[in-house]
Every structure is written in C-alpha cells, then in structure tokens.
Write an enzyme that holds these catalytic residues in place. Structure first.
Site, PDB file in Angstrom:
ATOM      1  N   ASP A   1       0.815  -1.219   0.000  1.00 25.50           N
ATOM      2  CA  ASP A   1       0.000   0.000   0.000  1.00 25.50           C
ATOM      3  C   ASP A   1       0.849   1.269   0.000  1.00 25.50           C
ATOM      4  O   ASP A   1       0.400   2.318   0.456  1.00 25.50           O
ATOM      5  CB  ASP A   1      -0.937  -0.009   1.226  1.00 25.50           C
ATOM      6  CG  ASP A   1      -2.055   1.006   1.101  1.00 25.50           C
ATOM      7  OD1 ASP A   1      -2.434   1.329  -0.039  1.00 25.50           O
ATOM      8  OD2 ASP A   1      -2.537   1.488   2.136  1.00 25.50           O
TER       9      ASP A   1
ATOM     10  N   CYS B   1     -17.118   9.449   2.480  1.00 24.58           N
ATOM     11  CA  CYS B   1     -16.697   8.343   3.349  1.00 24.58           C
ATOM     12  C   CYS B   1     -16.011   8.886   4.603  1.00 24.58           C
ATOM     13  O   CYS B   1     -15.102   9.720   4.520  1.00 24.58           O
ATOM     14  CB  CYS B   1     -15.750   7.428   2.576  1.00 24.58           C
ATOM     15  SG  CYS B   1     -15.043   6.095   3.562  1.00 24.58           S
TER      16      CYS B   1
ATOM     17  N   CYS C   1     -24.057   2.532   5.981  1.00 22.08           N
ATOM     18  CA  CYS C   1     -23.143   3.675   5.861  1.00 22.08           C
ATOM     19  C   CYS C   1     -23.786   4.957   6.388  1.00 22.08           C
ATOM     20  O   CYS C   1     -24.828   5.386   5.876  1.00 22.08           O
ATOM     21  CB  CYS C   1     -22.719   3.874   4.407  1.00 22.08           C
ATOM     22  SG  CYS C   1     -21.578   5.258   4.189  1.00 22.08           S
TER      23      CYS C   1
ATOM     24  N   CYS D   1     -21.674 -12.082  -2.504  1.00 24.68           N
ATOM     25  CA  CYS D   1     -22.523 -11.097  -1.820  1.00 24.68           C
ATOM     26  C   CYS D   1     -24.006 -11.397  -1.989  1.00 24.68           C
ATOM     27  O   CYS D   1     -24.810 -11.070  -1.103  1.00 24.68           O
ATOM     28  CB  CYS D   1     -22.230  -9.687  -2.355  1.00 24.68           C
ATOM     29  SG  CYS D   1     -20.660  -8.997  -1.808  1.00 24.68           S
TER      30      CYS D   1
ATOM     31  N   CYS E   1     -13.501   4.372   9.746  1.00 23.98           N
ATOM     32  CA  CYS E   1     -14.852   3.877  10.002  1.00 23.98           C
ATOM     33  C   CYS E   1     -14.886   2.414   9.600  1.00 23.98           C
ATOM     34  O   CYS E   1     -14.418   2.048   8.518  1.00 23.98           O
ATOM     35  CB  CYS E   1     -15.873   4.688   9.206  1.00 23.98           C
ATOM     36  SG  CYS E   1     -17.583   4.108   9.370  1.00 23.98           S
TER      37      CYS E   1
ATOM     38  N   CYS F   1     -23.805  -3.745   3.937  1.00 22.20           N
ATOM     39  CA  CYS F   1     -22.729  -2.750   3.949  1.00 22.20           C
ATOM     40  C   CYS F   1     -23.180  -1.430   3.349  1.00 22.20           C
ATOM     41  O   CYS F   1     -22.723  -0.352   3.760  1.00 22.20           O
ATOM     42  CB  CYS F   1     -21.500  -3.278   3.218  1.00 22.20           C
ATOM     43  SG  CYS F   1     -21.768  -3.675   1.464  1.00 22.20           S
TER      44      CYS F   1
ATOM     45  N   CYS G   1     -27.475  -9.407  -0.578  1.00 23.46           N
ATOM     46  CA  CYS G   1     -27.200  -8.675   0.661  1.00 23.46           C
ATOM     47  C   CYS G   1     -26.826  -7.226   0.374  1.00 23.46           C
ATOM     48  O   CYS G   1     -26.046  -6.936  -0.537  1.00 23.46           O
ATOM     49  CB  CYS G   1     -26.068  -9.358   1.429  1.00 23.46           C
ATOM     50  SG  CYS G   1     -25.630  -8.531   2.981  1.00 23.46           S
TER      51      CYS G   1
ATOM     52  N   CYS H   1     -19.122  -0.558   7.392  1.00 25.45           N
ATOM     53  CA  CYS H   1     -19.429  -1.428   6.259  1.00 25.45           C
ATOM     54  C   CYS H   1     -18.658  -2.743   6.329  1.00 25.45           C
ATOM     55  O   CYS H   1     -19.095  -3.759   5.783  1.00 25.45           O
ATOM     56  CB  CYS H   1     -19.176  -0.702   4.939  1.00 25.45           C
ATOM     57  SG  CYS H   1     -17.454  -0.268   4.617  1.00 25.45           S
TER      58      CYS H   1
END
Length: 381
Positions: free
Chosen positions: A141, A221, A205, A195, A248, A201, A198, A251
């Site tokens: 990263d 965000c 938010c 997923c 945060c 997430c 669903c 999600c």
C-alpha cells in the site's frame, strides 16, 4: 551479479512459499498475473473522472500505473498476494453507542500495518529469491498497486459491494501485501462474488457513501474525511460521524461473512488497551508533543495532531456531554484554525445559547480565520 536461476518444480515451490508465509504470520497466500485485472483500470478511471477521489490527487497522477501493474515493473511475470488477518476480538459497532469514547478504526489501534507487513514480506521475498534466483519487489500500500483487485484475481476473496475485499474464511479483516517477481508461477483461480442480494454494507453507511453497489464516493466516506481530508469536515457529515474519529468500520463490521472471522494472531495488530475505547476528554488534551508520543509507531501519527483533534472535537460535539465543555472552550484559543473551527461547532452543540453567544462575541472580532464557523453555528440545524 544475479545468481543463476534454479528450476524448482512448481508444486515444491508453492509448498515452500506457503510454509514460509505461514511461519512469518501470514494467513493466506495466492498467485496471479500482473495482467489479471484488466477490468480494474476502467473502473478506477471512472471513479477519478467523477471526482470521487476527492483531494487524493495521487490517484489521478498514478492512474495508468495502478491500472496496469506491468507498467510499474515490466519484467514481472507473477504476483504473489499475501494476506494477514487483523480481526478484532469484539464487534467494533458496539463502541458507537459509547459517545464519551472515541471509535478508532480497528486497523489503527496498534502498530502501523505497513511496518509490520513490509518486514515480513521482505524476509519472504529474500528467501524466495535465494531459492529461485529470480528478482523480486515487495509492495504494501505504499506504491501504485491495486491490491484488492489483485487479491481477488488471485482468489484470496472478492470485492464486495462496499468495494473492500471479503474472504469466506476471514470476513472483512485482511491486510494485503504483494511480491512481484520475474518467476513464472502457476496461478490460482479468482474467487467468485458471494454477496448475493445482501445490502448490509450499503445500508449501514452513516454518510451514504455508496452511490450504487460496488461503487464508492470517497468524498462522503468517514475514513476519507477523518484521514485523507485536510480541511474542515463538511457540515453535512459532522453529525453522522458520531464518535468515529479515525476511520470507520461500519461497512466492514456488518458483513455477514464475519461470522467466520477470528481475532488476529499478530500481537502488533491487536488493539492497545489505550486505543480500544479512549476517552474523548483524554484526546482533547493532546498537544503536538503528547500526540506524537502517544501515536509513535501508529498510522494515526501520519495525519498530525491538528487533523486528529479536529475529528475528536466533532465527536465531542456529538457526545451530548456538557462535561467536555471546558476542554472544548480551551481549544477556541488553539494555535490551529482547523482546531478552533471544530471547537466552535462542538461548542454550538454542547453549550446553552447564552454561553455560546458570550463566547461568540468575545471571539469573532479576534479570529477572522474561523469567523465563518461562528456564523454557520448560529444558523438553525
């Protein structure tokens, strides 16, 4: 001088990589090709074109290299993707109800994961190179590498509707690192999307940062606002932030696949006692020296004291705790206009009208830098 390349049977080489990765503390390993994420480039381009990257100019500047890993290192033939579980030992959503406490993202409650993982990656890469004679480069990263699409292509998980990687074994809690190599390695099959219908997430938010499934607007965000955004937090998001002061996890934490998750085995990634649920009052008292001392070795140190305290003041304003007023008032005279502006907002949420007006009249004439905050604070909510 590069040592001669030693042909090693693919099965034995894979066993070697997996065994060494496990010894170093990695929880999963898989292999893909640098050209395996052709669809990621157009998605990233659309994200940047729409301005959803906010002030993260480096995303636009490195767009081509991110979209095409071979542009970063043309000689690379394989990408070894590694994952380390950083799962918490309790549900981070529970902390959101404790408004006198600060919610710090799970990933930032101890050592900087870049430092933890990069050292292990280098060790594995060196052993791999010594065994095969192939060249290697490691990334965590810190370079224009699209780790999540590469991890999905390698089969470590899939990118969920929140755009983050989800694993059937580890849920949402995986740090990723990569080893690019000139070696030709057998690749793993990509993971399919699990997923289904669903929307957990997307629906949880607080700031509605997902314009559609599999799309995110970073400008909305809370992780972006508290970490990457350098200015005042836009007023429309302040109440929704609650007590989230750095990142945060909503999600991530709500994902049903977390039922298979487990707490991290890496001690340097487990939450420090003083960062699991720190008191807002203690964080409001931090000057620059105390901030640097408290967060030495932490990813939080990167944003600096002023941006950090700015977010703590937003949490204080959301706390409904008038006991924080003396600390908030003291920060009206802080050297940083960013901090002073956030203190005005917190004051407007905690103080009675008479007290607020008295402080406003005493401060507005002396502080042009945050006059707009005083004016906005007088407007009806």
């Amino acid at each position: 001088m590069t040592p001669p390349r030693n042909p090693v049977p693919a099965a034995r080489l894979r066993e070697f990589i997996e065994a060494e990765a496990k010894t170093l503390g990695f929880d999963a390993v898989a292999v893909t090709r640098p050209d395996a994420i052709a669809e990621a480039g157009p998605r990233l381009g659309a994200f940047v074109e729409a301005g959803r990257h906010g002030t993260m100019e480096w995303m636009a500047e490195t767009l081509q290299r991110r979209a095409h890993p071979n542009a970063l290192w043309p000689e690379a033939r394989s990408v070894i993707m590694l994952a380390m579980n950083y799962g918490p030992d309790e549900n981070p959503l529970a902390l959101l109800d404790r408004r006198d406490r600060a919610a710090i993202s799970v990933y930032a409650r101890n050592r900087d994961y870049h430092d933890v993982i990069k050292g292990k990656l280098k060790t594995l890469a060196q052993k791999f190179s010594a065994r095969t004679g192939e060249d290697v480069k490691v990334f965590v990263d810190t370079a224009p590498v699209m780790e999540k699409p590469l991890a999905a292509a390698a089969g470590l998980g899939w990118q969920g509707k929140h755009t983050n990687l989800v694993s059937r074994e580890f849920g949402s809690w995986l740090f990723l690192g990569s080893i690019f190599t000139t070696a030709e390695l057998p690749v793993d099959a990509p993971e399919i999307d699990h997923c289904g219908s669903c929307r957990a997430c997307l629906d949880i938010c607080p700031t509605k940062a997902f314009p559609a499934p599999y799309q995110i607007d970073a400008r909305r965000c809370i992780s972006y606002l508290t970490i990457e955004h350098k200015g005042p937090i836009p007023h429309e998001f302040r109440a929704a932030m609650g007590n989230r002061i750095y990142g945060c996890d909503d999600c991530l934490a709500v994902c049903p696949w977390n039922k298979f998750a487990q707490a991290t085995r890496e001690a340097k990634l487990a939450a420090r006692d003083d960062l699991a649920a720190p008191a807002l009052a203690d964080l409001l008292r931090l000057d620059d020296t105390a901030f640097r001392e408290k967060f030495a070795g932490s990813p939080i140190k990167r944003i600096g004291r002023d941006r950090f305290v700015r977010s703590v003041l937003i949490a204080a304003g959301n706390s409904n705790d008038p006991g924080l007023l003396p600390l908030v008032e003291s920060l009206l005279a802080d050297p940083s206009p960013l901090v002073r502006g956030a203190a005005v907002w917190a004051l407007s949420r905690l103080a009675g009208r008479e007290r607020f007006d008295r402080l406003r009249l005493a401060s507005m004439e002396q502080d042009d830098d945050v006059k707009a905050e005083w004016v906005d604070a007088m407007e009806p909510a």
